[in-house]
Scaffold this active site. Sequence first.
Site, short mmCIF file in Angstrom:
data_model
loop_
_atom_site.label_atom_id
_atom_site.label_comp_id
_atom_site.label_asym_id
_atom_site.label_seq_id
_atom_site.Cartn_x
_atom_site.Cartn_y
_atom_site.Cartn_z
N THR A 1 0.81 -1.11 -0.03
CA THR A 1 0.09 0.09 -0.13
C THR A 1 0.72 1.19 -0.19
O THR A 1 0.72 2.17 -0.83
CB THR A 1 -0.95 0.09 1.37
N CYS A 2 2.00 1.25 0.57
CA CYS A 2 2.67 2.34 0.57
C CYS A 2 3.59 2.63 -0.17
O CYS A 2 3.60 3.80 -1.10
CB CYS A 2 3.89 2.15 1.63
#
Length: 162
Positions: A49-50
Amino acid sequence: MPIKVGDKLPNATFRVMTAEGPNKPKTTDDVFKGKKVALFAVPGAFTPTCNNLHIPSFLNNAAAFKAKGVDTIAVTGVNDAFVMEAWKKATGAEGKIEFLADGNGEFAKAIDMAFDGSGNGLGTRSKRYSMLVEDGVVKKLNIEDAPGKCDISGGQALLAQL
């Protein structure tokens, strides 16, 4: 109690990579004093996600943030300066986003945004959030409420608040 809008950021020290190595300390005053800063935090560099959502949401909107008067876009995470530097290079964010290593989680803890990811082998990490900071004071704050999401704290969401 977690940091909130209107609070001044506490004194903390980040590490950044230089040509001489990772020992260059950068204080909250160095980063925020007299500036308008879009700061976002990630649980971990290179995590899905990052890496695939959060970084691009700021990187792809860097010019729009500058057009709105933001002096600096910065990301922090509980990773060491070597990892943050490698992540900066891998994402093509050099010169657009400042990468602030919070290797021991001191900043995340000081603003009560740390969480224990030990159950997944991650140790102490930072919650995912974004904030607009003007001269060290939090003006906008967006804390993500679900793991693996980057809706509330993404670049587009913060940009829409400016």
